[in-house]
Design a protein around this motif. Sequence first.
Motif, PDB file in Angstrom:
ATOM      1  N   PRO B  31       0.828  -1.226   0.000  1.00  0.00           N
ATOM      2  CA  PRO B  31       0.000   0.000   0.000  1.00  0.00           C
ATOM      3  C   PRO B  31       0.858   1.270   0.000  1.00  0.00           C
ATOM      4  O   PRO B  31       0.440   2.298  -0.505  1.00  0.00           O
ATOM      5  CB  PRO B  31      -0.809  -0.125   1.289  1.00  0.00           C
ATOM      6  CG  PRO B  31      -0.775  -1.569   1.650  1.00  0.00           C
ATOM      7  CD  PRO B  31       0.473  -2.141   1.074  1.00  0.00           C
ATOM      8  N   GLU B  32       2.064   1.176   0.573  1.00  0.00           N
ATOM      9  CA  GLU B  32       2.934   2.369   0.597  1.00  0.00           C
ATOM     10  C   GLU B  32       3.641   2.571  -0.739  1.00  0.00           C
ATOM     11  O   GLU B  32       4.362   3.540  -0.926  1.00  0.00           O
ATOM     12  CB  GLU B  32       3.993   2.255   1.694  1.00  0.00           C
ATOM     13  CG  GLU B  32       3.475   2.202   3.105  1.00  0.00           C
ATOM     14  CD  GLU B  32       3.045   0.802   3.517  1.00  0.00           C
ATOM     15  OE1 GLU B  32       3.817  -0.144   3.244  1.00  0.00           O
ATOM     16  OE2 GLU B  32       1.944   0.653   4.061  1.00  0.00           O
ATOM     17  N   GLY B  33       3.459   1.615  -1.653  1.00  0.00           N
ATOM     18  CA  GLY B  33       4.044   1.777  -2.980  1.00  0.00           C
ATOM     19  C   GLY B  33       5.441   1.218  -3.111  1.00  0.00           C
ATOM     20  O   GLY B  33       6.173   1.591  -4.014  1.00  0.00           O
ATOM     21  N   SER B  34       5.838   0.320  -2.201  1.00  0.00           N
ATOM     22  CA  SER B  34       7.146  -0.292  -2.394  1.00  0.00           C
ATOM     23  C   SER B  34       6.961  -1.741  -2.830  1.00  0.00           C
ATOM     24  O   SER B  34       5.932  -2.360  -2.594  1.00  0.00           O
ATOM     25  CB  SER B  34       7.974  -0.203  -1.112  1.00  0.00           C
ATOM     26  OG  SER B  34       7.456  -1.090  -0.152  1.00  0.00           O
ATOM     27  N   ARG B  35       7.994  -2.273  -3.485  1.00  0.00           N
ATOM     28  CA  ARG B  35       7.876  -3.588  -4.087  1.00  0.00           C
ATOM     29  C   ARG B  35       8.244  -4.688  -3.103  1.00  0.00           C
ATOM     30  O   ARG B  35       8.681  -4.424  -1.992  1.00  0.00           O
ATOM     31  CB  ARG B  35       8.818  -3.657  -5.284  1.00  0.00           C
ATOM     32  CG  ARG B  35       8.449  -2.691  -6.373  1.00  0.00           C
ATOM     33  CD  ARG B  35       8.957  -3.249  -7.668  1.00  0.00           C
ATOM     34  NE  ARG B  35       9.899  -2.353  -8.291  1.00  0.00           N
ATOM     35  CZ  ARG B  35      10.663  -2.710  -9.311  1.00  0.00           C
ATOM     36  NH1 ARG B  35      10.645  -3.944  -9.763  1.00  0.00           N
ATOM     37  NH2 ARG B  35      11.475  -1.844  -9.868  1.00  0.00           N
ATOM     38  N   LEU B  36       8.124  -5.918  -3.551  1.00  0.00           N
ATOM     39  CA  LEU B  36       8.403  -7.072  -2.688  1.00  0.00           C
ATOM     40  C   LEU B  36       9.801  -7.016  -2.098  1.00  0.00           C
ATOM     41  O   LEU B  36      10.028  -7.395  -0.956  1.00  0.00           O
ATOM     42  CB  LEU B  36       8.243  -8.366  -3.495  1.00  0.00           C
ATOM     43  CG  LEU B  36       6.813  -8.716  -3.912  1.00  0.00           C
ATOM     44  CD1 LEU B  36       6.819  -9.894  -4.859  1.00  0.00           C
ATOM     45  CD2 LEU B  36       5.974  -9.021  -2.685  1.00  0.00           C
ATOM     46  N   ASP B  37      10.771  -6.541  -2.894  1.00  0.00           N
ATOM     47  CA  ASP B  37      12.134  -6.472  -2.374  1.00  0.00           C
ATOM     48  C   ASP B  37      12.463  -5.083  -1.839  1.00  0.00           C
ATOM     49  O   ASP B  37      13.631  -4.746  -1.659  1.00  0.00           O
ATOM     50  CB  ASP B  37      13.138  -6.916  -3.439  1.00  0.00           C
ATOM     51  CG  ASP B  37      12.893  -6.234  -4.767  1.00  0.00           C
ATOM     52  OD1 ASP B  37      12.058  -5.306  -4.790  1.00  0.00           O
ATOM     53  OD2 ASP B  37      13.523  -6.607  -5.760  1.00  0.00           O
ATOM     54  N   GLY B  38      11.430  -4.279  -1.605  1.00  0.00           N
ATOM     55  CA  GLY B  38      11.651  -2.993  -0.968  1.00  0.00           C
ATOM     56  C   GLY B  38      11.999  -1.851  -1.904  1.00  0.00           C
ATOM     57  O   GLY B  38      12.158  -0.717  -1.463  1.00  0.00           O
ATOM     58  N   ARG B  39      12.102  -2.154  -3.221  1.00  0.00           N
ATOM     59  CA  ARG B  39      12.439  -1.080  -4.150  1.00  0.00           C
ATOM     60  C   ARG B  39      11.203  -0.245  -4.467  1.00  0.00           C
ATOM     61  O   ARG B  39      10.076  -0.676  -4.289  1.00  0.00           O
ATOM     62  CB  ARG B  39      12.956  -1.674  -5.460  1.00  0.00           C
ATOM     63  CG  ARG B  39      14.351  -2.185  -5.389  1.00  0.00           C
ATOM     64  CD  ARG B  39      14.764  -2.678  -6.746  1.00  0.00           C
ATOM     65  NE  ARG B  39      14.130  -3.943  -7.088  1.00  0.00           N
ATOM     66  CZ  ARG B  39      13.967  -4.364  -8.340  1.00  0.00           C
ATOM     67  NH1 ARG B  39      14.346  -3.602  -9.344  1.00  0.00           N
ATOM     68  NH2 ARG B  39      13.418  -5.535  -8.591  1.00  0.00           N
ATOM     69  N   LEU B  40      11.442   0.960  -4.992  1.00  0.00           N
ATOM     70  CA  LEU B  40      10.352   1.767  -5.522  1.00  0.00           C
ATOM     71  C   LEU B  40      10.072   1.278  -6.942  1.00  0.00           C
ATOM     72  O   LEU B  40      10.915   0.620  -7.562  1.00  0.00           O
ATOM     73  CB  LEU B  40      10.749   3.248  -5.526  1.00  0.00           C
ATOM     74  CG  LEU B  40      10.928   3.853  -4.134  1.00  0.00           C
ATOM     75  CD1 LEU B  40      11.524   5.245  -4.244  1.00  0.00           C
ATOM     76  CD2 LEU B  40       9.605   3.888  -3.395  1.00  0.00           C
ATOM     77  N   PRO B  41       8.875   1.584  -7.498  1.00  0.00           N
ATOM     78  CA  PRO B  41       8.534   1.057  -8.824  1.00  0.00           C
ATOM     79  C   PRO B  41       9.575   1.370  -9.911  1.00  0.00           C
ATOM     80  O   PRO B  41       9.811   0.562 -10.786  1.00  0.00           O
ATOM     81  CB  PRO B  41       7.201   1.745  -9.136  1.00  0.00           C
ATOM     82  CG  PRO B  41       6.601   2.029  -7.812  1.00  0.00           C
ATOM     83  CD  PRO B  41       7.749   2.289  -6.885  1.00  0.00           C
ATOM     84  N   HIS B  42      10.192   2.546  -9.831  1.00  0.00           N
ATOM     85  CA  HIS B  42      11.120   2.934 -10.897  1.00  0.00           C
ATOM     86  C   HIS B  42      12.584   2.778 -10.491  1.00  0.00           C
ATOM     87  O   HIS B  42      13.460   3.457 -11.024  1.00  0.00           O
ATOM     88  CB  HIS B  42      10.850   4.379 -11.346  1.00  0.00           C
ATOM     89  CG  HIS B  42       9.491   4.540 -11.951  1.00  0.00           C
ATOM     90  ND1 HIS B  42       9.036   5.727 -12.448  1.00  0.00           N
ATOM     91  CD2 HIS B  42       8.498   3.648 -12.149  1.00  0.00           C
ATOM     92  CE1 HIS B  42       7.798   5.564 -12.914  1.00  0.00           C
ATOM     93  NE2 HIS B  42       7.460   4.304 -12.740  1.00  0.00           N
ATOM     94  N   GLU B  43      12.822   1.909  -9.530  1.00  0.00           N
ATOM     95  CA  GLU B  43      14.186   1.745  -9.035  1.00  0.00           C
ATOM     96  C   GLU B  43      14.762   0.440  -9.579  1.00  0.00           C
ATOM     97  O   GLU B  43      14.075  -0.576  -9.616  1.00  0.00           O
ATOM     98  CB  GLU B  43      14.123   1.689  -7.502  1.00  0.00           C
ATOM     99  CG  GLU B  43      15.441   1.935  -6.815  1.00  0.00           C
ATOM    100  CD  GLU B  43      15.272   1.893  -5.291  1.00  0.00           C
ATOM    101  OE1 GLU B  43      14.193   2.286  -4.791  1.00  0.00           O
ATOM    102  OE2 GLU B  43      16.206   1.447  -4.633  1.00  0.00           O
ATOM    103  N   CYS B  44      16.024   0.490 -10.012  1.00  0.00           N
ATOM    104  CA  CYS B  44      16.662  -0.720 -10.529  1.00  0.00           C
ATOM    105  C   CYS B  44      17.245  -1.538  -9.383  1.00  0.00           C
ATOM    106  O   CYS B  44      17.454  -1.032  -8.287  1.00  0.00           O
ATOM    107  CB  CYS B  44      17.776  -0.367 -11.499  1.00  0.00           C
ATOM    108  SG  CYS B  44      17.178   0.333 -13.023  1.00  0.00           S
TER     109      CYS B  44
END
Lengths: 287, 260
Positions: B31-44
Motif C-alpha cells: 500500500p505504501e508503494g514499495s515492491r516485494l524487495d523494498g524497491r520503488l517502482p522505478h528503481e533498478c
Amino acid sequence: MVALSAAEVRFIQGGIAHDLRSDGRGRYHFRPFSIQSGVIPQANGSGRCKLGATDVIASVKAELGRPPAGRPNHGSLVISVECSPTAAPEFEGRGGEDLSLELQRALERSLLGGPNGAGAAIDLSSLHLLEGKVCWVLYIDTLVLSSDGNLLDALSIAIKAALSNTGIPKVEVLASTSADEDPELDVDNEESSPLDISQVPITITLTKVGRHYIVDATAEEESQMTAAVSVAVNRKGIVSGLTKRGGIGLDPSILADMISVARHVSQTLIPTVDAEIAASESRAAGS
Amino acid sequence: MSRAASTYAVPSYNATPDLSVKGVPPSLLSPEGSRLDGRLPHECRPAYMKTGAVNAAAGSAYAEFGQTKVIVSVYGPRESKKAQAFSDIGRLNCDVKFASFSTSVRGKASQGMEEKEYTGMLHKALECAVALHTFPKTTVDVFALILQSGGGDLAVVISCASMALADAGIVMYDLVPAVSLSCTGSEVLLDASMEEERWGDGGMIVAAMTSRNEITQLTMTGEWPSTKVSEALQLCLDACLKLAELMRSCLKEQVVAGGQ
C-alpha cells in the motif's frame, strides 16, 4: 533467397520513397487477401489465409489437459509454426527451424498474454473445467504453404479465422470424484460452443526500407529491409505484443511513430478481416 | 572483486523466497508503494559488473543484477568454421545457456526453447553494435551462461555480453545496455525480479545504444494500454542510459586498475 539486380533494388526503394510500390500499392496498403474457414475437417477449427502469394493454414485442436502451474483456474494455448521446405528451398533444415522459432515466439508474445494471462487472445479462464485438474488446451498449429513475405501477419489472420471457426465440445464433469482421483468427464462432441474471439489481435508488421516503412512487404521488399517491427493490436486498439526484427537499430521516436501507424492501420484492417471471416464462414456453412 | 564494486552495493545474499509455482499471486506493490524487495517502482536492482572473469577468453564479463547472475566470455576474432560460406564481413556467433542449477526446477523442458530464443535475441541485439567489417572472414564467439536465473535474464545477458565484447577489444559503435520491465495494473515496475515477471500483466525488454539513440532490440508481451507503452519505453531508455554510465565507469576502472 530473393536475388535482385541493382536496378530492381533501386526501383523498389524509389517506389517506396514515392509512396507507389512495385505492385501499385501505397506504403500502408495491404495486398488483397482471402480467407477460407473450416479447411481441416479433423480439427476443431481451421482457417487458411492467402495474402498475395503468401499462403498459410492454421488449425485449432482442443484437448483436455492439466491447468498451467500457478493458475488452476485457467486453460492454456500452445502455438506452433511449421515452415515446410515445400514452401521455399531455404526452409530446409536449420533455415526453417530458425524462422519457425522466430515466428512462433512472436505469435506467442502477441496471443498468450502476459505471465499471468492478462491480455491473452482468448479469455483463458473460459477454458477452465475443474479447478487444478482439468482444462482445455488449445493447440494452434500453423503451416506455411507458400511464402511471399509478411508471414507473421498472414499467420495472425489465419489464426483468428481458425479460432472463430472453433467449436469447443460440451463437457460435463461427473460428480462423486474424490479429491485425489482423476475426475470423470463426459465429452459431448455433438454439441459445441464457439469461442469469444473479440480480443484476438491481428499482427501488423512495419518493414523499414531505406528511410520509410511499409506494411505487408513482399519477399522482394523484405530482402531490402533494415529493420521491422511487428505490433499485435486488438479491435479496441490495445497493443498486446511487440517484436522487433532485423538487425539494425531504430530511433525511439521512429519506433513510437511505427507503433501509432500500426494501430491506425489495424483499425481499418481488423473490420475487413472480420467481415472476410464472417463471409467465409457463411460460405462454409452453406456448402 | 571488490574494486569495481566500490560504488555499487553488492546485493544481499538472503535465501531466495520460496518460488513455489502454486499459491496465490502476491500483491506486487505494498500500500505504501514499495515492491516485494523494498524497491520503488522505478528503481533498478543493485548491480555489480566486472570484466576479465575468464582467463582463457579474449574478453569476458560477469554481471550480477539482484539475484540474476550471468557470465559471458568472448573468443576471437578467429577463423570461421570451414563449413561456412565466405563472408567479407565478420560473423558474430552467439550462444546462451542456462546452467542446470540456475532455476528452481532443474532442467525444465522449456529451457532448450528458451536458450534458442535468447540466443537469437542476443544476436539481434548485438549485431548492429559490433563493427563487423573490422574482422572480415573471421568469427567472434559470444558464449553466455546464466548461473542464476532471477528475472530479467536476457537483459542482463545482453548488457554483460557487450561488456565482454568491449573487454575483448572488439570494435563497437556503442555499448548495448538492456533493461526489462514488468507491468502490473496501472504501475510499471522497472528491472523486474523473477516474481514480478511471473505475476505481472505484461513485460518489455529494451536494448539500446544510448549514445546513438538507437533501439537494437525490443519485445513486449501482455496487455498494454497505449499510454503506458510510450511511458514504459521512455523509462527503459532512461534506465539504459544510467546503466551505460555504470558499464562505462566499470570498464574504465578495470583499465586503470590493470595499468597500475
